[in-house]
Design a protein around this motif. Structure first.
Motif, mmCIF file in Angstrom:
data_model
loop_
_atom_site.group_PDB
_atom_site.id
_atom_site.type_symbol
_atom_site.label_atom_id
_atom_site.label_comp_id
_atom_site.label_asym_id
_atom_site.label_seq_id
_atom_site.Cartn_x
_atom_site.Cartn_y
_atom_site.Cartn_z
ATOM 1 N N MET A 1 3.759 -13.422 -0.065
ATOM 2 C CA MET A 1 4.959 -13.779 -0.797
ATOM 3 C C MET A 1 6.161 -13.809 0.132
ATOM 4 N N LEU A 2 7.158 -14.602 -0.208
ATOM 5 C CA LEU A 2 8.333 -14.792 0.620
ATOM 6 C C LEU A 2 9.477 -13.909 0.139
ATOM 7 N N ALA A 3 10.415 -13.654 1.033
ATOM 8 C CA ALA A 3 11.617 -12.938 0.640
ATOM 9 C C ALA A 3 12.473 -13.838 -0.233
ATOM 10 N N ILE B 1 -0.664 -7.413 -2.806
ATOM 11 C CA ILE B 1 0.278 -7.254 -1.708
ATOM 12 C C ILE B 1 0.826 -5.838 -1.614
ATOM 13 N N GLY B 2 0.477 -4.990 -2.580
ATOM 14 C CA GLY B 2 0.928 -3.607 -2.576
ATOM 15 C C GLY B 2 0.471 -2.933 -3.850
ATOM 16 N N ASP B 3 0.926 -1.701 -4.062
ATOM 17 C CA ASP B 3 0.562 -1.000 -5.289
ATOM 18 C C ASP B 3 1.015 -1.778 -6.516
ATOM 19 N N GLU C 1 -0.580 -9.180 -11.154
ATOM 20 C CA GLU C 1 -1.493 -8.395 -11.978
ATOM 21 C C GLU C 1 -0.899 -8.056 -13.338
ATOM 22 N N HIS C 2 0.351 -8.477 -13.566
ATOM 23 C CA HIS C 2 1.044 -8.063 -14.785
ATOM 24 C C HIS C 2 1.669 -9.204 -15.578
ATOM 25 N N GLN D 1 8.102 -10.933 -8.376
ATOM 26 C CA GLN D 1 7.885 -9.717 -7.580
ATOM 27 C C GLN D 1 9.223 -9.068 -7.236
ATOM 28 N N TYR D 2 10.190 -9.872 -6.879
ATOM 29 C CA TYR D 2 11.519 -9.405 -6.494
ATOM 30 C C TYR D 2 12.163 -8.609 -7.633
#
Length: 266
Positions: free
Chosen positions: A1-3, A138-140, A145-146, A197-198
């Motif tokens: 994923m990008l910033a 990409i992390g916890d 996933e949601h 995600q952000y």
């Protein structure tokens, strides 16, 4: 994923309260359940056992199953359910994202133990014990996933409307983009996941703020075009800006400027 870059002078607003309710339809015997669960970060999840509604109300039409995560086995669990168990986030604690993750894990574990299927009410999806997971998180916390993304054709020429479902679980408005050209579906989905995600990790995008590439930004405004679809769920529409910096229509220029590698062939 990008910033994701956030800039502009939007009026800060109060984000929506988190809404996270997972209904586990259980065809097997229920394990012992605690009515109130505390998370490590101080969040609260309440658990309630209910009788399932009549079978006719249990599932969407079969044509929609691929879009909401249903399979034959998950549908069987729903139709054979003896109980519904509501898993509800009632207090987010220190981190709403961690509490949403905890609620999701607990619902999935119950589905595993009781031959169940989880209906994620605010993400418009169903999942089993492990079908909510992505292959390479990409992390916890991985927003994929949601939430889910819906792509809806709106013109005969292939233009479409794409939007999220599930960000409200994190206390954030959903995102939507209209009038995108055919061939941009995959890139637009990745861009919305990046922005999802952000905000899922705590950032807030408010109406009249701009995101993406500062020279060719995307403007966030309150979504009004499909209020019947959204009912009381808050949503932000992302649009391009004109030469004077005012909100315009569509979002192709802003998407291509912020995520050029996603739209090389579009």
């Amino acid at each position: 994923m990008l910033a994701v870059a956030l800039f502009g002078r939007g009026r800060r607003w109060s984000p929506p309260a988190p809404r996270c309710m997972l209904v586990v339809s259980c065809a097997g015997p229920l394990p012992t359940l605690e009515p109130v669960l505390r998370t490590g970060g101080g969040g609260t999840i309440e658990v309630e056992v209910c009788e399932p509604p009549p079978a006719v109300e249990r599932l969407p039409e079969r044509d929609f199953w691929p879009y909401v995560g249903l399979t034959e086995d998950l549908a069987r669990r729903v139709m054979d359910a003896e109980h519904d168990v509501n898993v509800v986030l009632t207090s987010p604690g220190q981190s709403v994202a961690e509490t949403v993750l905890d609620a999701t894990k607990r619902a999935a574990a119950l589905a595993e133990a009781a031959d169940g299927c989880v209906r994620d009410l605010f993400a418009f999806r169903f999942f089993g014990p492990d079908t909510w997971r992505v292959e390479e998180p990409i992390g916890d916390i991985d927003v994929r996933e949601h939430i889910i993304l819906h792509t809806v054709p709106i013109e005969d020429d292939g233009r479409f409307w794409i939007h999220t479902h599930g960000l409200v679980k994190f206390g954030r408005p959903e995102f939507e983009i209209y009038d995108l050209s055919a061939g941009m579906e995959e890139g637009a989905a990745i861009a919305l996941n990046d922005m999802g995600q952000y905000v899922a990790l705590g950032a807030l995008i408010s109406p009249n703020e701009t995101v993406g590439d500062q020279a060719v930004p995307l403007h966030a405004r309150v979504g009004e075009r499909e209020r019947e679809h959204w009912e009381d769920i808050p949503v932000l529409e992302l649009v391009d800006v004109d030469e004077a910096g005012r909100p315009a229509s569509g979002a192709e220029r802003g998407l291509k400027a912020a995520w050029p590698e996603l739209f090389e062939d579009a």
